[in-house]
Design an enzyme around this catalytic site. Structure first.
Site, PDB file in Angstrom:
ATOM      1  CD  GLU A   1      -3.890   0.230  -4.192  1.00  0.00           C
ATOM      2  OE1 GLU A   1      -5.051  -0.197  -4.087  1.00  0.00           O
ATOM      3  OE2 GLU A   1      -3.130   0.354  -3.216  1.00  0.00           O
TER       4      GLU A   1
ATOM      5  CB  CYS B   1      -0.927   0.001   1.202  1.00  0.00           C
ATOM      6  SG  CYS B   1      -0.039  -0.158   2.752  1.00  0.00           S
TER       7      CYS B   1
END
Ligand code: NAD
Length: 504
Positions: free
Chosen positions: A396, A299
């Site tokens: 992402e 992340c």
């Protein structure tokens, strides 16, 4: 340990799981789902079957929540020293089994063993750190007034739900569970369905270390059944969640009717910003590490590299050479730098972004998508000459996939950095102290590193802004989440009390 030794250890520990399946742990008892339903877990390394996993549902979650609720009555009151000692014992168990945890995690998730060994030790460090904080956790503030002495105490919120993702499952589980237990909360943990192995071993080790039954319950299953039921259960007072932004939003909604406190650690599209005056060699090492370590399934990874125009061509040339050289292979081999991605569906998603980047008009400097043969392998990918609006700069991808964007001025860099909906981390490279401070203040992120890759210091706050999350973890910040602050006000003398109904 070398490759052969890692394989040997894996072959020693797998048969038990393969023949018996992994289990839930509810009230200290290892069990199947009440329905007896299971699903199969396969390795992304070679697609081989690893074990069956309980396909738990609301009934199993209910049993686990009831056990946690019951255990809370005694766990919260356990003398601090005893609670501290149990957390220490768990850390020692993790250390003693670090090799086993690392190979199991590596085979279950595809993460290279070189990182997984450190992850196991980091897991132990999380328990030790919070063990040492048990004694101070209830401490509050003293805020005296003239007529009253006010002070606060912190008390554990109750039973909490912890929902974790597949990308660093062992480390992330310890990160959440250790502070919850240190606070005096009891736990129901729902690990990701794609990576159930290390959560099972971790929970077993905690019980072997002397954790009382019901304090830590483990329920396997899917998000839309077991996960959802956990977020809706009335006995659960707070939900700590790590995962995708869309899931975080659903969890808020699901938890709303029972007024759940939520802590959300979500996705990112983090910038690494390199100015012409930076130590360019170190910046290059860090930029590569922050995108291609942990398979890019991280992340906090620096997935957008912003390079100042004057250094652009030279930096890109060196970057291209290094990325093309990254060693992709079996994650149990200590020489491997990138292993297979978690699952074929994720492999496909990352491959699709190679096409998306090309359609958008960025230049593919390195990468050719999926690798042929067994396992969920993709080649490291590098897109250059991109701009901030392209999908590969906005979304992402969560793989070994880097997007490079040129910029001119400090303001350009800020505009590009802040042009995404996420705001987890930012990495700034410059030797100009004033600029470093200005950038750190302007960039929209929960965490900023200057002239450094991500180096975690456990007392510091961890978390994101915008679509990257709500709330902070780490040190005292974790206690703000897992504990309630209660104010106690004591009159110092006979202060005035307004009399009502006193007229006769
Ligand atoms: P995911 O959101 O798909 O799943 C995470 C967990 O949520 C799993 O256990 C899943 O079963 C569960 N879940 C799914 N739907 C649910 C529902 N409706 N109710 C309750 N639980 C539900 O995420 P993932 O694909 O496993 O993980 C990758 C994502 O995690 C990435 O976006 C990554 O950025 C993010 N992540 C964030 C951090 C951070 O600290 N910010 C750290 C690691 C990973």
């Amino acid at each position: 340990m070398n490759y052969e030794e890692n394989k040997e250890l894996l072959n020693k520990i797998l048969p038990k799981y393969t023949s018996e399946g992994v289990k839930n742990m509810i009230n200290g008892v290892s069990s199947d789902a009440k329905s007896s339903l299971v699903f199969d877990n396969h390795s992304p390394v070679d697609d081989a079957f690893i074990a069956t996993v309980p396909k738990s549902d609301a009934d199993d979650i209910d049993a686990a929540c009831q056990a946690a609720d019951q255990a809370f009555k005694t766990w919260r009151k356990m003398p601090h020293k005893e609670r501290r000692n149990i957390l220490y014992a768990i850390a020692e168990k993790i250390e003693a089994h670090a090799e086993e945890i690392a190979v199991l995690e590596s085979y279950d998730t595809g993460q290279p063993i070189r990182f997984m060994k450190k992850a196991a030790i980091r897991g132990a460090a999380n328990f030790k750190y919070f063990a040492d904080k048990v004694i101070d956790a209830p401490n509050g503030l003293s805020t005296p007034d003239t007529e009253h002495l006010n002070f606060t105490v912190r008390q554990p919120i109750g039973s909490v739900g912890i929902i974790t993702p597949w990308n660093a499952p062992f480390m992330l589980a310890t990160w959440k569970i250790a502070p919850a237990l240190a606070s005096g909360c009891t736990v129901v943990h729902k690990p990701a369905e794609l990576s159930p192995m290390s959560a099972t071993l971790l929970c077993q080790l905690a019980h072997e270390a002397g954790l009382p039954k019901g304090v830590w319950n483990l329920v396997h299953g899917f998000g839309d059944s077991a996960g959802k039921a956990l977020t809706e259960h009335v006995a659960i007072k707070a939900v700590a969640f790590i995962g995708e932004t869309t899931t975080g939003s659903m969890i808020m909604k699901q938890g709303a009717p029972t007024l759940k406190r939520v802590h959300l650690e979500l996705g990112g599209q983090n910038p690494t910003i390199v100015f012409e005056d930076a130590d360019l060699e170190r910046a290059l090492d860090a930029a590569i590490f922050m995108k291609y370590s942990l398979n890019g399934e991280r992340c906090t990874s620096g997935s957008r590299l912003l390079l100042q125009q004057s250094i652009y061509d030279d930096f890109v040339e060196k970057l291209t050479k290094r990325v093309g050289n990254i060693n992709v292979g079996d994650p149990l081999d200590p020489n491997t730098e990138i292993g297979p991605l978690i699952h074929s569906s994720h492999q496909k998603k990352v491959e699709e972004y190679v096409g998306i980047g090309q359609q958008d008009g960025a230049r593919l400097a390195v990468g050719s998508g999926v690798r042929a043969g067994a396992g969920c392998y993709v080649n490291p990918t590098l897109f250059v000459d991109a701009n901030k609006d392209m999908r590969i700069a906005q979304e992402e991808v969560f793989g070994p996939f880097l997007t490079v964007i040129p910029f001119d001025t400090e303001q350009d860099a800020i505009d590009i950095a802040n042009s995404v909906r996420y705001g987890l981390t930012a990495y700034i490279w410059t030797k100009d102290t004033g600029r470093a401070h200005r950038m750190a203040l302007e960039v929209e992120a929960g965490m900023v590193w200057v002239n450094s890759q991500n180096v975690r210091h456990l007392p510091t706050p961890f978390g994101g802004v915008k679509y990257s999350g709500i709330g902070r973890d780490g040190g005292e910040y974790s206690f703000d989440f897992y504990m309630e602050t209660k104010n106690i006000s004591i009159a110092l003398g006979d202060h005035k009390i307004t009399k009502l109904g006193a007229d006769s």
